[in-house]
Design a protein around this motif. Structure first.
Motif, PDB file in Angstrom:
ATOM      1  N   THR A 128      35.521  39.053  37.054  1.00 38.56           N
ATOM      2  CA  THR A 128      36.932  39.079  36.874  1.00 38.56           C
ATOM      3  C   THR A 128      37.838  40.337  36.727  1.00 38.56           C
ATOM      4  N   ALA A 129      39.160  40.797  36.818  1.00 41.17           N
ATOM      5  CA  ALA A 129      39.748  41.638  36.567  1.00 41.17           C
ATOM      6  C   ALA A 129      39.688  42.092  35.075  1.00 41.17           C
ATOM      7  N   ASN A 130      39.417  41.123  34.339  1.00 44.54           N
ATOM      8  CA  ASN A 130      39.326  41.177  32.836  1.00 44.54           C
ATOM      9  C   ASN A 130      37.875  41.272  32.337  1.00 44.54           C
ATOM     10  N   SER A 131      37.079  41.981  33.141  1.00 44.73           N
ATOM     11  CA  SER A 131      35.834  41.946  32.684  1.00 44.73           C
ATOM     12  C   SER A 131      35.481  43.106  31.700  1.00 44.73           C
ATOM     13  N   ALA A 132      36.250  44.245  31.820  1.00 42.39           N
ATOM     14  CA  ALA A 132      36.237  45.274  30.992  1.00 42.39           C
ATOM     15  C   ALA A 132      36.746  44.623  29.513  1.00 42.39           C
ATOM     16  N   GLU A 133      37.699  43.798  29.563  1.00 45.45           N
ATOM     17  CA  GLU A 133      38.392  43.254  28.172  1.00 45.45           C
ATOM     18  C   GLU A 133      37.230  42.395  27.750  1.00 45.45           C
ATOM     19  N   LEU A 134      36.649  41.714  28.445  1.00 41.76           N
ATOM     20  CA  LEU A 134      35.764  40.598  28.038  1.00 41.76           C
ATOM     21  C   LEU A 134      34.452  41.033  27.599  1.00 41.76           C
ATOM     22  N   LEU A 135      33.771  42.214  28.386  1.00 46.82           N
ATOM     23  CA  LEU A 135      32.508  42.840  27.850  1.00 46.82           C
ATOM     24  C   LEU A 135      32.698  43.686  26.930  1.00 46.82           C
ATOM     25  N   LEU A 136      33.681  44.494  26.718  1.00 42.06           N
ATOM     26  CA  LEU A 136      33.782  45.741  26.006  1.00 42.06           C
ATOM     27  C   LEU A 136      34.230  45.540  24.361  1.00 42.06           C
ATOM     28  N   HIS A 137      34.326  44.242  24.092  1.00 46.82           N
ATOM     29  CA  HIS A 137      34.622  43.910  22.641  1.00 46.82           C
ATOM     30  C   HIS A 137      33.323  44.071  21.829  1.00 46.82           C
ATOM     31  N   PRO A 138      33.376  44.735  20.707  1.00 45.11           N
ATOM     32  CA  PRO A 138      31.974  44.908  20.019  1.00 45.11           C
ATOM     33  C   PRO A 138      31.070  43.778  19.619  1.00 45.11           C
ATOM     34  N   VAL A 173      30.576  33.535  21.904  1.00 46.53           N
ATOM     35  CA  VAL A 173      29.667  32.974  22.976  1.00 46.53           C
ATOM     36  C   VAL A 173      30.452  32.192  23.819  1.00 46.53           C
ATOM     37  N   GLY A 174      31.367  31.399  23.543  1.00 43.10           N
ATOM     38  CA  GLY A 174      32.131  30.447  24.308  1.00 43.10           C
ATOM     39  C   GLY A 174      32.888  31.552  25.321  1.00 43.10           C
ATOM     40  N   ALA A 175      33.495  32.601  25.006  1.00 43.74           N
ATOM     41  CA  ALA A 175      34.434  33.460  25.829  1.00 43.74           C
ATOM     42  C   ALA A 175      33.226  33.971  26.897  1.00 43.74           C
ATOM     43  N   LEU A 176      32.295  34.351  26.574  1.00 45.64           N
ATOM     44  CA  LEU A 176      31.187  34.757  27.522  1.00 45.64           C
ATOM     45  C   LEU A 176      30.716  33.679  28.558  1.00 45.64           C
ATOM     46  N   VAL A 177      30.569  32.569  27.947  1.00 47.65           N
ATOM     47  CA  VAL A 177      30.197  31.559  28.968  1.00 47.65           C
ATOM     48  C   VAL A 177      31.412  30.997  29.935  1.00 47.65           C
ATOM     49  N   ARG A 218      31.037  40.983  21.397  1.00 45.34           N
ATOM     50  CA  ARG A 218      30.616  40.401  22.683  1.00 45.34           C
ATOM     51  C   ARG A 218      29.523  41.275  23.358  1.00 45.34           C
ATOM     52  N   LEU A 219      29.718  42.784  23.154  1.00 42.83           N
ATOM     53  CA  LEU A 219      28.757  43.601  23.550  1.00 42.83           C
ATOM     54  C   LEU A 219      27.633  43.530  23.047  1.00 42.83           C
ATOM     55  N   ARG A 220      27.495  43.238  21.588  1.00 40.44           N
ATOM     56  CA  ARG A 220      26.305  43.052  20.991  1.00 40.44           C
ATOM     57  C   ARG A 220      25.693  41.476  21.330  1.00 40.44           C
ATOM     58  N   ILE A 221      26.213  40.722  21.706  1.00 40.26           N
ATOM     59  CA  ILE A 221      25.717  39.357  22.099  1.00 40.26           C
ATOM     60  C   ILE A 221      25.063  39.673  23.514  1.00 40.26           C
ATOM     61  N   VAL A 222      25.737  40.428  24.354  1.00 44.66           N
ATOM     62  CA  VAL A 222      25.102  40.552  25.809  1.00 44.66           C
ATOM     63  C   VAL A 222      23.815  41.542  25.554  1.00 44.66           C
ATOM     64  N   GLN A 223      23.980  42.404  24.498  1.00 48.78           N
ATOM     65  CA  GLN A 223      22.852  43.215  24.441  1.00 48.78           C
ATOM     66  C   GLN A 223      21.585  42.469  23.951  1.00 48.78           C
ATOM     67  N   ALA A 224      21.891  41.389  23.162  1.00 55.57           N
ATOM     68  CA  ALA A 224      20.878  40.691  22.522  1.00 55.57           C
ATOM     69  C   ALA A 224      19.963  39.833  23.702  1.00 55.57           C
ATOM     70  N   PHE A 225      20.600  39.653  24.767  1.00 56.27           N
ATOM     71  CA  PHE A 225      20.075  38.823  25.995  1.00 56.27           C
ATOM     72  C   PHE A 225      19.287  39.730  26.800  1.00 56.27           C
ATOM     73  N   LEU A 226      19.343  41.348  26.776  1.00 54.29           N
ATOM     74  CA  LEU A 226      18.852  42.053  27.615  1.00 54.29           C
ATOM     75  C   LEU A 226      17.296  41.738  27.598  1.00 54.29           C
TER      76      LEU A 226
END
Length: 184
Positions: free
Chosen positions: A2-12, A48-52, A14-22
């Motif tokens: 989405t147009a808001n992926s930067a806002e979604l992904l670059l939150h400290p 987690v809900g926001a990332l889902v 949420r970024l750590r959650i994403v990195q935990a799944f790598l």
């Protein structure tokens, strides 16, 4: 994305959650609570809900645990990136905030490593270095392609006995130009 992926992904957080799944990991929120023990549970569940909701995480399994449903999540790596157009549209302040979130996540990972027992950087093959080199843009693209080609088989390899999940973090920056005579 989405147009808001930067806002979604670059939150400290949420970024750590994403990195935990790598590393193609499947984790429950209970797993995440262990890995991100410094994040309050309500905050973790909200992110987690926001990332889902953003399509970055999907539910791969559900099971009943003590009267509640425990969900197992998986990362959609292709959706966990900020598009080139969004990167171009970001202001210097946006990039500073994004880089700060990245570095904070990296520091948290290193802190967890140091706090996880008896750290031995040589034994654990842990390192942090900086190298300076000269390259044209074309040569640098070749370096990037070579690193990607070297790492790609390991990204595809899953967990197995004897394998340790590793995190490779890169930062590539042009060095400041010298203002004095470079021939000196």
């Amino acid at each position: 994305m989405t147009a808001n992926s930067a806002e979604l992904l670059l939150h400290p957080v949420r970024l750590r959650i994403v990195q935990a799944f790598l590393g193609d990991r499947r984790l429950t929120t209970a797993d995440l609570r262990i890995e991100l023990s410094d994040v309050p549970p309500a905050t973790l569940y909200r992110h987690v809900g926001a990332l889902v909701d953003g399509g970055v995480l999907t539910v791969t399994a559900q099971r009943k645990v003590r009267g509640t449903v425990e969900r197992t999540f998986r990362l959609h790596v292709d959706r966990a990136t900020v598009s080139e157009a969004e990167l171009v549209a970001m202001s210097p302040q946006d990039h500073r905030a994004a880089f700060t979130a990245f570095v904070a996540a990296l520091l948290a990972d290193f802190d967890r490593y140091l706090d996880g027992g008896a750290p031995d950087l040589a034994r654990d093959l842990v390192g942090y270095r900086q190298a300076g080199f000269y390259a044209t843009d074309e040569e640098l693209l070749g370096v990037i392609a070579a690193v990607q080609a070297a790492v790609r088989p390991y990204l595809a390899a899953g967990p197995a006995p004897g394998r340790t999940r590793r995190l490779l973090s890169t930062v590539l920056l042009p060095a400041p130009e010298r203002t004095t005579d470079q021939g000196a």
